[in-house]
Write a protein that holds these residues in place. Structure first.
Motif, PDB file in Angstrom:
ATOM      1  N   LEU A  96       0.828  -1.209   0.000  1.00 19.01           N
ATOM      2  CA  LEU A  96       0.000   0.000   0.000  1.00 19.01           C
ATOM      3  C   LEU A  96       0.860   1.256   0.000  1.00 19.01           C
ATOM      4  CD1 LEU A  96      -2.785  -0.938   2.583  1.00 19.01           C
ATOM      5  CD2 LEU A  96      -3.028  -0.766   0.097  1.00 19.01           C
ATOM      6  N   GLU A  97       1.915   1.234   0.799  1.00 21.29           N
ATOM      7  CA  GLU A  97       2.783   2.399   0.894  1.00 21.29           C
ATOM      8  C   GLU A  97       3.477   2.670  -0.435  1.00 21.29           C
ATOM      9  OE1 GLU A  97       6.100   4.183   4.008  1.00 21.29           O
ATOM     10  OE2 GLU A  97       5.993   2.014   3.693  1.00 21.29           O
ATOM     11  N   ALA A  98       3.880   1.596  -1.113  1.00 18.81           N
ATOM     12  CA  ALA A  98       4.616   1.755  -2.376  1.00 18.81           C
ATOM     13  C   ALA A  98       3.711   2.179  -3.529  1.00 18.81           C
ATOM     14  CB  ALA A  98       5.331   0.451  -2.715  1.00 18.81           C
ATOM     15  N   LYS A  99       2.478   1.644  -3.585  1.00 17.45           N
ATOM     16  CA  LYS A  99       1.620   1.859  -4.755  1.00 17.45           C
ATOM     17  C   LYS A  99       0.596   2.978  -4.577  1.00 17.45           C
ATOM     18  CE  LYS A  99       1.882  -2.976  -6.298  1.00 17.45           C
ATOM     19  NZ  LYS A  99       1.088  -4.197  -6.603  1.00 17.45           N
ATOM     20  N   ASP A 100      -0.008   3.078  -3.407  1.00 15.15           N
ATOM     21  CA  ASP A 100      -1.175   3.945  -3.259  1.00 15.15           C
ATOM     22  C   ASP A 100      -0.958   5.173  -2.370  1.00 15.15           C
ATOM     23  OD1 ASP A 100      -2.694   2.091  -4.758  1.00 15.15           O
ATOM     24  OD2 ASP A 100      -2.958   0.872  -2.961  1.00 15.15           O
ATOM     25  N   ALA A 101      -0.057   5.098  -1.417  1.00 21.08           N
ATOM     26  CA  ALA A 101       0.013   6.115  -0.373  1.00 21.08           C
ATOM     27  C   ALA A 101       0.327   7.505  -0.888  1.00 21.08           C
ATOM     28  CB  ALA A 101       1.051   5.707   0.670  1.00 21.08           C
ATOM     29  N   LYS A 102       0.999   7.587  -2.039  1.00 22.60           N
ATOM     30  CA  LYS A 102       1.348   8.904  -2.573  1.00 22.60           C
ATOM     31  C   LYS A 102       0.117   9.739  -2.895  1.00 22.60           C
ATOM     32  CE  LYS A 102       5.737   7.283  -4.501  1.00 22.60           C
ATOM     33  NZ  LYS A 102       6.515   7.061  -5.750  1.00 22.60           N
ATOM     34  N   TRP A 104      -2.781   9.586  -1.139  1.00 19.31           N
ATOM     35  CA  TRP A 104      -3.642   9.699   0.032  1.00 19.31           C
ATOM     36  C   TRP A 104      -3.450  11.038   0.736  1.00 19.31           C
ATOM     37  CZ3 TRP A 104      -3.292   4.313   2.901  1.00 19.31           C
ATOM     38  CH2 TRP A 104      -3.759   3.322   2.028  1.00 19.31           C
ATOM     39  N   ASN A 105      -4.507  11.487   1.399  1.00 18.76           N
ATOM     40  CA  ASN A 105      -4.390  12.716   2.173  1.00 18.76           C
ATOM     41  C   ASN A 105      -3.762  12.412   3.539  1.00 18.76           C
ATOM     42  OD1 ASN A 105      -6.423  11.954   4.117  1.00 18.76           O
ATOM     43  ND2 ASN A 105      -7.998  12.511   2.612  1.00 18.76           N
ATOM     44  N   GLU A 106      -3.539  13.481   4.320  1.00 19.44           N
ATOM     45  CA  GLU A 106      -2.808  13.318   5.577  1.00 19.44           C
ATOM     46  C   GLU A 106      -3.518  12.374   6.550  1.00 19.44           C
ATOM     47  OE1 GLU A 106      -3.446  16.124   4.112  1.00 19.44           O
ATOM     48  OE2 GLU A 106      -1.686  17.427   4.041  1.00 19.44           O
ATOM     49  N   TYR A 107      -4.838  12.461   6.605  1.00 19.12           N
ATOM     50  CA  TYR A 107      -5.544  11.606   7.552  1.00 19.12           C
ATOM     51  C   TYR A 107      -5.490  10.146   7.127  1.00 19.12           C
ATOM     52  CZ  TYR A 107      -9.137  10.001  10.786  1.00 19.12           C
ATOM     53  OH  TYR A 107      -9.810   9.342  11.773  1.00 19.12           O
ATOM     54  N   GLU A 108      -5.568   9.901   5.840  1.00 16.90           N
ATOM     55  CA  GLU A 108      -5.452   8.527   5.331  1.00 16.90           C
ATOM     56  C   GLU A 108      -4.050   7.979   5.598  1.00 16.90           C
ATOM     57  OE1 GLU A 108      -8.695   8.863   1.675  1.00 16.90           O
ATOM     58  OE2 GLU A 108      -6.596   9.444   1.373  1.00 16.90           O
ATOM     59  N   LEU A 109      -3.043   8.837   5.417  1.00 13.67           N
ATOM     60  CA  LEU A 109      -1.670   8.412   5.697  1.00 13.67           C
ATOM     61  C   LEU A 109      -1.490   8.119   7.199  1.00 13.67           C
ATOM     62  CD1 LEU A 109       0.391  10.890   3.491  1.00 13.67           C
ATOM     63  CD2 LEU A 109       0.181   8.415   3.172  1.00 13.67           C
ATOM     64  N   ALA A 110      -2.130   8.934   8.005  1.00  9.72           N
ATOM     65  CA  ALA A 110      -2.029   8.713   9.452  1.00  9.72           C
ATOM     66  C   ALA A 110      -2.563   7.345   9.834  1.00  9.72           C
ATOM     67  CB  ALA A 110      -2.789   9.809  10.200  1.00  9.72           C
ATOM     68  N   ASN A 111      -3.669   6.939   9.174  1.00  9.26           N
ATOM     69  CA  ASN A 111      -4.208   5.610   9.441  1.00  9.26           C
ATOM     70  C   ASN A 111      -3.250   4.516   8.994  1.00  9.26           C
ATOM     71  OD1 ASN A 111      -7.287   5.433  10.354  1.00  9.26           O
ATOM     72  ND2 ASN A 111      -6.971   7.340   9.252  1.00  9.26           N
ATOM     73  N   LEU A 112      -2.619   4.736   7.861  1.00  5.29           N
ATOM     74  CA  LEU A 112      -1.638   3.767   7.354  1.00  5.29           C
ATOM     75  C   LEU A 112      -0.466   3.647   8.332  1.00  5.29           C
ATOM     76  CD1 LEU A 112      -0.482   1.994   4.983  1.00  5.29           C
ATOM     77  CD2 LEU A 112       0.654   4.091   4.202  1.00  5.29           C
ATOM     78  N   TYR A 113       0.109   4.783   8.720  1.00  6.14           N
ATOM     79  CA  TYR A 113       1.273   4.771   9.602  1.00  6.14           C
ATOM     80  C   TYR A 113       0.914   4.252  11.006  1.00  6.14           C
ATOM     81  CZ  TYR A 113       3.332   7.716   5.962  1.00  6.14           C
ATOM     82  OH  TYR A 113       3.786   8.201   4.767  1.00  6.14           O
ATOM     83  N   ASN A 114      -0.289   4.550  11.430  1.00  4.07           N
ATOM     84  CA  ASN A 114      -0.743   4.048  12.724  1.00  4.07           C
ATOM     85  C   ASN A 114      -0.784   2.524  12.735  1.00  4.07           C
ATOM     86  OD1 ASN A 114      -1.971   4.181  15.364  1.00  4.07           O
ATOM     87  ND2 ASN A 114      -3.901   3.675  14.374  1.00  4.07           N
TER      88      ASN A 114
END
Length: 453
Positions: A96-102, A104-114
């Motif tokens: 997800l980080e490699a393909k989609d995260a770029k 995503w908005n900040e809140y979506e990224l926060a969920n990913l990193y969390n």
């Protein structure tokens, strides 16, 4: 009295539940305004409400992708055989980080990193967990304030466990600065105190641990044992012994352990409460808490110093019988002295005889000869005195010759008595006593000679 602070405080940090261990799905559901009944009830009970922020939306596609990871980490409860697969979850997150995260908005990224942070935490890779939790915080202010604060607190805990005490303190200070004081509790102050302690800021450590203790007391709750231990360590280091005694008195009452009783007894000695020291030390002995030779001997010496010689003798005797106290020549000397002061001459002789046999030194036999004289065993006294003279190394030869003189005088052997007292008189410490006895013996000898002429 020392704390193994590194291990103690590290375990204390782990003992506090991680402030942030939610699954991604929980955060996602909250983003869509869906709350569990528990969350609703908690929200209604909290007053005032926490501050909120406006955050970017979390899209349905992102929700679905994170839900896949959540299923790997948190398998269905109805499947008893299913277990969390953190390695698979990590692989999915990397995709997800490699393909989609770029995109995503900040809140979506926060969920990913969390989610990343929680997976790494579950794998006990705390360095990576801290890295990703910090990335959650980096999305501020486009994430809920509650998420930012809970993540910041988790980072502090993980830094603590990883022994990054400087980082833990900085994270906690930032958390305290942002957190509403109404939502700061005693455990928070306790963790801050521990961080200050590890950074050698003892003033702030002590202030915060007392704050934690006071907050618990205000609510009628019993403060935690390790909180008192932190205060104890600092106050002891500063030689604030009256405060140390107060803390130990609390620990003795609420967390009765042999170490606290022993420490308190020692502190009583430092603050001039010798009687309390003796009584408490004796109480620990009676309760079976004294399990080291030196502790038992310390009690013996305290008893002797306060005039409780019979009690001292009994402790020594029992200690030797149980092998808590080694039967050395010196310890047997102590036992003999205790019995002698207690006017138990026969027992004093037995103990000193054993001490002399172990040491095989003339000085102990010289003292033993004196005891035999006191017990009216003159012939035995002369026998032992002869052995003492042959062994040599006698500290007070004058005292030995006094004993020899007394034994001979009691047996009516006036000339040998005079000879012995003459030797004793060569030492000024015994001169006056010996000369008086010489006169008496000389008079008796002359009287006897007249009777026989």
């Amino acid at each position: 009295m020392k704390l193994n602070t590194t291990q103690f405080l590290k375990s204390a940090a782990l003992a506090v539940p991680l402030a942030l261990s939610p699954m991604a799905a929980t955060v996602v559901l909250d983003a869509f305004g869906v709350q569990s009944s528990f969350a609703k009830a908690k929200a209604q009970d909290e007053a005032p409400q926490r501050k909120t922020r406006k955050t970017p939306a979390l899209s349905q596609p992102v929700f679905k992708k994170l839900a896949v990871v959540n299923a790997l980490v948190n398998p269905p409860e109805d499947d008893e055989d299913a277990k969390p697969d953190f390695d698979a979850a990590l692989a999915e997150l990397k995709k997800l980080e490699a393909k989609d995260a770029k995109k995503w908005n900040e809140y979506e990224l926060a969920n990913l990193y969390n989610t990343y942070g929680f997976v790494y935490y579950s794998l006990e890779n705390y360095t990576q967990a801290v890295k990703y939790y910090k990335l959650v915080i980096a999305q501020s202010p486009n994430i809920p304030l509650g998420l930012e604060l809970s993540t910041l607190y988790t980072v502090a805990q993980l830094q603590f466990v990883s022994e990054d005490y400087k980082g833990a303190l900085e994270s906690l200070q930032a958390w305290f600065k942002q957190q509403d004081p109404l939502f700061i509790n005693a455990d928070n102050y306790a963790l801050l105190s521990q961080a200050y302690y590890q950074n050698k800021d003892f003033d702030n450590s002590l202030k915060n641990i007392y704050k934690a203790i006071d907050l618990y007391k205000e609510k009628g709750k019993q403060p935690k044992e390790n909180w008192y231990s932190i205060a104890l360590a600092i106050e002891f280091e500063r030689e604030n012994y009256k405060e140390v005694a107060g803390i130990l008195e609390i620990l003795v009452r609420t967390f009765p352990k042999p170490s606290y009783y022993k420490q308190l007894a020692g502190i009583y000695g430092l603050i001039g409460k010798e009687n309390d020291q003796i009584y408490l030390t004796d109480a620990t002995y009676v309760a079976g808490m004294v399990d080291k030779e030196q502790e038992a001997l310390n009690l013996v010496f305290m008893m002797m110093g306060e005039g409780y010689s019979f009690r001292a003798a009994k402790i020594l005797e029992k200690g030797m019988d149980s092998e808590l106290i080694e039967k050395t020549s010196k310890n047997l000397e102590h036992l003999s002295n205790a019995w002698l002061i207690s006017q138990e001459t026969e027992k004093a002789i037995t103990a000193l005889t054993e001490a002399a046999q172990i040491s095989n030194k003339g000085d102990l036999y010289a003292r033993l000869a004196g005891l035999y004289v006191d017990d009216n065993q003159e012939k035995k006294a002369l026998e032992i005195a002869d052995k003492a003279l042959k062994l040599g190394d006698i500290n007070r030869k004058d005292s030995l010759y006094v004993s020899i003189g007394m034994a001979n005088a009691n047996l009516g052997r006036w000339q040998p008595a005079i000879n012995a007292f003459r030797e004793a008189a060569k030492d000024k410490r015994s001169r006056a006593f010996a000369e008086n006895w010489m006169k008496y013996c000389q008079g008796e000898l002359e009287r006897e000679q007249k009777l026989n002429s």
